[in-house]
Design a protein around this motif. Structure first.
Motif, PDB file in Angstrom:
ATOM      1  N   ILE A 188      -4.209   0.229  -7.556  1.00  0.00           N
ATOM      2  CA  ILE A 188      -5.377   0.376  -6.691  1.00  0.00           C
ATOM      3  C   ILE A 188      -6.496   0.926  -7.570  1.00  0.00           C
ATOM      4  N   GLU A 193      -9.489   2.912  -9.208  1.00  0.00           N
ATOM      5  CA  GLU A 193     -10.046   4.238  -8.948  1.00  0.00           C
ATOM      6  C   GLU A 193     -11.527   4.160  -8.605  1.00  0.00           C
ATOM      7  N   ARG A 249     -12.285  -0.434  -5.583  1.00  0.00           N
ATOM      8  CA  ARG A 249     -11.271  -0.135  -4.562  1.00  0.00           C
ATOM      9  C   ARG A 249     -11.611  -0.842  -3.254  1.00  0.00           C
ATOM     10  N   GLY A 287       1.211   7.260  -6.972  1.00  0.00           N
ATOM     11  CA  GLY A 287      -0.045   7.760  -7.503  1.00  0.00           C
ATOM     12  C   GLY A 287      -1.217   6.805  -7.473  1.00  0.00           C
ATOM     13  N   GLY A 288      -1.205   5.868  -6.561  1.00  0.00           N
ATOM     14  CA  GLY A 288      -2.313   4.923  -6.474  1.00  0.00           C
ATOM     15  C   GLY A 288      -2.239   3.807  -7.498  1.00  0.00           C
ATOM     16  N   LEU A 316       0.825  -1.201   0.000  1.00  0.00           N
ATOM     17  CA  LEU A 316       0.000   0.000   0.000  1.00  0.00           C
ATOM     18  C   LEU A 316       0.864   1.259   0.000  1.00  0.00           C
ATOM     19  N   TYR A 317       1.955   1.238   0.730  1.00  0.00           N
ATOM     20  CA  TYR A 317       2.865   2.379   0.764  1.00  0.00           C
ATOM     21  C   TYR A 317       3.417   2.664  -0.639  1.00  0.00           C
ATOM     22  N   SER A 361      -4.781  -5.879  -9.678  1.00  0.00           N
ATOM     23  CA  SER A 361      -4.524  -4.961  -8.567  1.00  0.00           C
ATOM     24  C   SER A 361      -3.599  -5.599  -7.528  1.00  0.00           C
ATOM     25  N   ALA A 389       2.193   1.637  -3.567  1.00  0.00           N
ATOM     26  CA  ALA A 389       1.118   2.003  -4.498  1.00  0.00           C
ATOM     27  C   ALA A 389       0.749   3.471  -4.335  1.00  0.00           C
ATOM     28  N   GLU A 390       0.631   3.930  -3.097  1.00  0.00           N
ATOM     29  CA  GLU A 390       0.279   5.326  -2.853  1.00  0.00           C
ATOM     30  C   GLU A 390       1.422   6.265  -3.218  1.00  0.00           C
ATOM     31  N   LYS A 391       2.645   5.826  -3.009  1.00  0.00           N
ATOM     32  CA  LYS A 391       3.811   6.650  -3.360  1.00  0.00           C
ATOM     33  C   LYS A 391       3.829   6.946  -4.852  1.00  0.00           C
TER      34      LYS A 391
END
Length: 284
Positions: free
Chosen positions: A132, A134, A139, A128-129, A121-122, A204, A124-126
């Motif tokens: 994961i 939209e 989601r 731009g998602g 998760l870190y 995903s 993926a979020e780093k």
């Protein structure tokens, strides 16, 4: 070990219980020795081993690179059978002494991340998602399946895998108990994948995390148990596993931090994409 064992009122750690990891198992946390971790030239530093939990992260990093994200990383081998996860440097990154663990040196001070789903998760979020969905419904579905895997897989690895492959003796009750639960979980997946190409609508994090455990299991790469579990009967899981297995990033990612198997499947350390090109070629 006696069949009429009666647990004491207070359990005490007296001697190793046997099995593949008896020499490193202990009921206390913290480091056993001083050893700093190496740091390469990239901001992202992965300390891992190519177990199911380990390959979740190396596959995701390779998928991020494949998708064009600046996710270059160094991957360092942590040999858990030798107790390297109890070195002082590793314990600073993960106080629970489990692989994988990640350090992000692009931040000041560097950020530590531990637990495989947290690392996924870190990352993926780093970036731009990435990976994961939209769509809010997809989601939410992805998060449900991701945490299903985190809660369910210990029954497969710590339960079935331990008693079927690693315990010092074959205990019928334990093997039957965990084989039943493993097959129930495979049936959960099979029913879902009968109606869905991917776990949450699109490829995903959930697919990567679940494939690392259950995909490898049905592909015959875990515990030599494919025949015992009759994995061929889970046709939808098997088809999904083969689709993921063919992805270039997955092919690369499952080699990272691997130090067993065929020579062309082993990349104990990874510092650039060129490291894959230097591996021996597979026959044929």
């Amino acid at each position: 070990m006696s069949n009429d064992y009666i647990p004491p009122k207070v359990w005490k750690w007296e001697q190793p219980s046997g099995g593949s990891f008896a020499s490193i198992n202990r009921p206390i946390a913290g480091p056993t020795h001083e050893k700093e971790l190496p740091v390469g030239r990239h901001p992202l530093q992965l300390y891992s081993l190519a177990t199911p939990n380990g390959v979740k992260v190396s596959i995701l990093l390779e998928e991020l690179l494949e998708a064009g994200h600046p996710a270059e990383y160094d991957a360092w081998l942590i040999e858990i059978s030798k107790g390297e996860q109890f070195g002082s440097g590793f314990v600073k990154v993960n106080p629970n002494s489990k692989i994988p663990a990640l350090m992000d040196h692009s931040l000041n001070p560097p950020q530590r991340v531990f637990e495989s789903a947290s690392i996924m998760l870190y990352l993926a979020e780093k970036f731009g998602g990435a990976f994961i969905p939209e769509d809010p419904r997809q989601r939410t579905e992805m998060f449900s399946w991701l945490f299903w895997q985190m809660g369910s897989a210990p029954f497969v690895g710590g339960g079935f895998g331990h008693f079927y492959a690693y315990a010092p003796m074959k205990i019928e009750y334990a093997i039957n108990r965990y084989a039943m639960e493993t097959k129930r979980q495979l049936d959960v997946l099979n029913r879902h994948l009968a109606e869905n190409e991917w776990m949450a609508g699109i490829y995903s994090l959930a697919d990567i995390a679940i494939w690392a455990w259950y995909g490898n299991l049905v592909l015959g790469r875990a515990y030599n148990a494919a025949e015992f579990l009759d994995v061929q009967s889970y046709a939808h899981v098997l088809a999904w596993a083969k689709r993921i297995d063919a992805r270039p990033a997955v092919i690369r990612g499952r080699k990272v931090n691997r130090n067993w198997g065929e020579p062309w499947e082993q990349l104990p350390e990874r510092h650039s994409a060129a490291d894959f090109d230097a591996l021996p070629k597979a026959p044929g």
